[in-house]
Design a protein around this motif. Structure first.
Motif, short mmCIF file in Angstrom:
data_model
loop_
_atom_site.label_atom_id
_atom_site.label_comp_id
_atom_site.label_asym_id
_atom_site.label_seq_id
_atom_site.Cartn_x
_atom_site.Cartn_y
_atom_site.Cartn_z
N SER A 117 -39.28 -11.68 -97.36
CA SER A 117 -40.08 -12.87 -97.06
C SER A 117 -39.92 -13.29 -95.61
CB SER A 117 -39.68 -14.03 -97.99
OG SER A 117 -38.32 -14.37 -97.83
N GLU A 118 -38.72 -13.11 -95.05
CA GLU A 118 -38.50 -13.43 -93.64
C GLU A 118 -39.27 -12.47 -92.73
OE1 GLU A 118 -34.14 -15.21 -93.05
OE2 GLU A 118 -34.14 -13.39 -94.28
N LEU A 119 -39.25 -11.19 -93.07
CA LEU A 119 -39.99 -10.22 -92.27
C LEU A 119 -41.50 -10.44 -92.42
CD1 LEU A 119 -40.04 -7.85 -90.38
CD2 LEU A 119 -39.68 -6.31 -92.32
N LEU A 120 -41.94 -10.76 -93.62
CA LEU A 120 -43.36 -11.05 -93.83
C LEU A 120 -43.79 -12.26 -93.00
CD1 LEU A 120 -43.63 -10.48 -97.70
CD2 LEU A 120 -44.62 -9.05 -95.90
N GLN A 121 -42.91 -13.25 -92.86
CA GLN A 121 -43.23 -14.42 -92.04
C GLN A 121 -43.36 -14.02 -90.58
OE1 GLN A 121 -43.89 -17.78 -92.96
NE2 GLN A 121 -44.61 -17.62 -90.85
N MET A 122 -42.50 -13.09 -90.11
CA MET A 122 -42.63 -12.61 -88.74
C MET A 122 -43.96 -11.91 -88.52
SD MET A 122 -38.81 -11.14 -87.92
CE MET A 122 -37.38 -12.22 -87.82
N LEU A 123 -44.37 -11.10 -89.50
CA LEU A 123 -45.67 -10.43 -89.40
C LEU A 123 -46.80 -11.45 -89.40
CD1 LEU A 123 -45.00 -7.44 -91.83
CD2 LEU A 123 -45.28 -7.30 -89.35
N GLN A 124 -46.64 -12.51 -90.19
CA GLN A 124 -47.64 -13.57 -90.20
C GLN A 124 -47.69 -14.29 -88.86
OE1 GLN A 124 -49.88 -14.22 -92.57
NE2 GLN A 124 -50.75 -15.80 -91.23
N ASP A 125 -46.53 -14.47 -88.24
CA ASP A 125 -46.48 -15.09 -86.92
C ASP A 125 -47.27 -14.28 -85.90
OD1 ASP A 125 -44.88 -17.09 -87.91
OD2 ASP A 125 -43.00 -16.23 -87.17
N ILE A 126 -47.17 -12.95 -86.01
CA ILE A 126 -47.90 -12.08 -85.08
C ILE A 126 -49.39 -12.25 -85.27
CG2 ILE A 126 -48.40 -9.66 -84.53
CD1 ILE A 126 -45.47 -9.04 -85.20
N THR A 127 -49.83 -12.33 -86.53
CA THR A 127 -51.25 -12.53 -86.81
C THR A 127 -51.72 -13.86 -86.26
OG1 THR A 127 -51.00 -11.24 -88.84
CG2 THR A 127 -52.97 -12.59 -88.63
N ALA A 128 -50.91 -14.90 -86.44
CA ALA A 128 -51.27 -16.24 -85.97
C ALA A 128 -51.11 -16.39 -84.47
CB ALA A 128 -50.42 -17.29 -86.68
N GLY A 129 -50.43 -15.44 -83.83
CA GLY A 129 -50.16 -15.55 -82.40
C GLY A 129 -51.32 -15.17 -81.53
N ALA A 130 -52.42 -14.73 -82.14
CA ALA A 130 -53.60 -14.34 -81.35
C ALA A 130 -54.82 -15.12 -81.85
CB ALA A 130 -53.85 -12.84 -81.49
N PRO A 131 -54.89 -16.44 -81.56
CA PRO A 131 -56.00 -17.25 -82.05
C PRO A 131 -57.33 -16.83 -81.44
CG PRO A 131 -54.73 -18.46 -80.42
CD PRO A 131 -53.97 -17.20 -80.72
N THR A 132 -58.36 -16.92 -82.21
CA THR A 132 -59.70 -16.61 -81.73
C THR A 132 -60.23 -17.78 -80.92
OG1 THR A 132 -60.11 -15.28 -83.69
CG2 THR A 132 -62.04 -16.00 -82.44
N PRO A 133 -60.77 -17.51 -79.72
CA PRO A 133 -61.29 -18.61 -78.90
C PRO A 133 -62.36 -19.39 -79.65
CG PRO A 133 -61.17 -16.56 -77.65
CD PRO A 133 -60.88 -16.22 -79.08
N LYS A 134 -62.34 -20.75 -79.49
CA LYS A 134 -63.31 -21.61 -80.16
C LYS A 134 -64.54 -21.79 -79.26
CE LYS A 134 -60.52 -22.32 -83.61
NZ LYS A 134 -60.80 -21.76 -84.95
N LEU A 135 -65.71 -21.61 -79.83
CA LEU A 135 -66.93 -21.72 -79.05
C LEU A 135 -68.09 -22.00 -80.00
CD1 LEU A 135 -68.32 -21.36 -76.25
CD2 LEU A 135 -68.71 -18.97 -76.89
N ASP A 136 -68.95 -22.93 -79.60
CA ASP A 136 -70.16 -23.21 -80.37
C ASP A 136 -71.16 -22.10 -80.06
OD1 ASP A 136 -72.34 -24.17 -81.69
OD2 ASP A 136 -72.63 -25.95 -80.41
N ILE A 137 -71.41 -21.25 -81.04
CA ILE A 137 -72.28 -20.09 -80.82
C ILE A 137 -73.69 -20.31 -81.34
CG2 ILE A 137 -70.33 -18.50 -80.89
CD1 ILE A 137 -71.11 -17.78 -83.75
N SER A 138 -73.98 -21.56 -81.78
CA SER A 138 -75.29 -21.82 -82.38
C SER A 138 -76.44 -21.63 -81.40
CB SER A 138 -75.32 -23.24 -82.97
OG SER A 138 -75.07 -24.20 -81.96
N GLY A 139 -76.17 -21.89 -80.10
CA GLY A 139 -77.24 -21.79 -79.12
C GLY A 139 -77.28 -20.49 -78.35
N LEU A 140 -76.47 -19.52 -78.75
CA LEU A 140 -76.40 -18.26 -78.02
C LEU A 140 -77.49 -17.29 -78.46
CD1 LEU A 140 -72.55 -17.54 -77.96
CD2 LEU A 140 -73.95 -18.63 -76.20
N SER A 141 -78.00 -16.53 -77.52
CA SER A 141 -78.94 -15.47 -77.86
C SER A 141 -78.18 -14.32 -78.49
CB SER A 141 -79.66 -14.99 -76.60
OG SER A 141 -78.73 -14.36 -75.72
#
Length: 304
Positions: A117-141
């Motif tokens: 469970s501790e190692l799984l949390q570290m792997l989860q930290d890696i996944t969470a460590g790369a957040p996707t940039p937030k952007l309103d894409i509704s007006g994009l071509s």
């Protein structure tokens, strides 16, 4: 298509000198000052480290190894250390005596309680460590949207391999718990990545002596590694560990060379039948033995 360098997730079973070679490459030749690119883009150690002198020295060594190119990432290791302020760092002392004999004094410390469970949390930290940039894409071509998605993809880290070491020395990371770690590791790597398991500390009684060669069914039910074998792409062990795990008989004399090789082939094939893609057995001065599974097994791991 632009190729991105890989990260390697490591359970800190490799020496810093090996890490240095992985991270910095080697000179192309004597006539050139140029250095080849690193074999891997970065190494992420995942282990349990205590707030003690040994832990501080380990982190210092790891960070110095990747100091020139900043490619040994220790922040997830440090995050894990904060979660357990009472953890102690494992330590091994390997004396070499004057008569050539070698010893080993080993304190497992918090490795004895390091859980999946501790190692799984570290792997989860890696996944969470790369957040996707937030952007309103509704007006994009459509062209702008495609460009945005490409930039997000290029900014995200790419993990290519997960190296796990010494399950026999980690009592809370065995059996189904080990399999769960491998399944999670697949999810954080591109195309499922490559899973490597390195064995050490296999006890002599891993397979009851005198019962002959172990069956695939018995190996699959092994309490330590059995459940995890189907997820392993590359498995490494030495000759002694192969004998302990399978019950094969290797004499080790010049006269028994052909019989020993045949016995090793049959023993290594057991792991292939349990789902391992590649088995590598090191034999000291006698070299090594490597065998591979079939095309269908390789197709299951796209990164191979």
């Amino acid at each position: 298509m632009k190729l991105k360098p890989y990260d390697t997730l490591s359970s800190v079973s490799m020496a810093t000198r090996t890490l240095n070679r992985l991270c910095h490459g080697a000179p192309i030749g004597d006539d050139y000052m140029q250095v080849t690119p690193p074999v891997v883009h970065s190494v992420i150690p995942l282990c349990k480290v205590g707030n003690d002198d040994t832990g501080n020295k380990l982190i210092h060594l790891l960070e110095n190894t990747g100091g020139a190119s900043r490619n040994v990432i220790t922040k997830y290791l440090k995050q894990g250390r904060k979660r357990d302020p009472h953890a102690r760092t494992a330590l091994a002392v390997l004396p070499i005596y004057r008569d050539g004999r070698r010893g080993c004094f080993f304190d497992a410390a918090s490795n004895a309680t390091f859980s999946s469970s501790e190692l799984l949390q570290m792997l989860q930290d890696i996944t969470a460590g790369a957040p996707t940039p937030k952007l309103d894409i509704s007006g994009l071509s459509s062209e702008e949207l495609e460009s945005y998605r490409q930039r997000v993809d290029e900014a995200a880290p790419v993990h290519g391999a997960f190296l796990f070491g010494y399950p026999h020395l980690l009592p809370y990371m065995q059996g189904e718990a080990l399999a769960n770690v491998f399944v999670k590791a697949r999810t954080v790597m591109e195309d499922g990545g490559i899973i490597v398991m390195d064995l050490n500390g296999v006890p002599e009684g891993a397979h009851a002596p005198g019962q002959g060669l172990r069956s695939p069914e018995s190996l699959r039910s092994d309490s330590v590694i059995g459940s995890g074998l189907q997820h392993v792409d590359i498995l490494h062990m030495n000759e002694d560990e192969l004998i302990c795990l399978t019950g094969c008989r290797i004499v080790g004399t010049v006269e028994s060379q052909h019989e020993d090789e045949f016995a090793m082939m049959n023993a290594a094939a057991l792991f292939l039948r349990c789902g391992v893609a590649v088995v590598a057995v090191t034999r000291g001065g006698r070299g090594c033995y490597i065998c591979c599974n079939d095309e269908d097994r390789f197709a299951r791991s796209k990164a191979l």
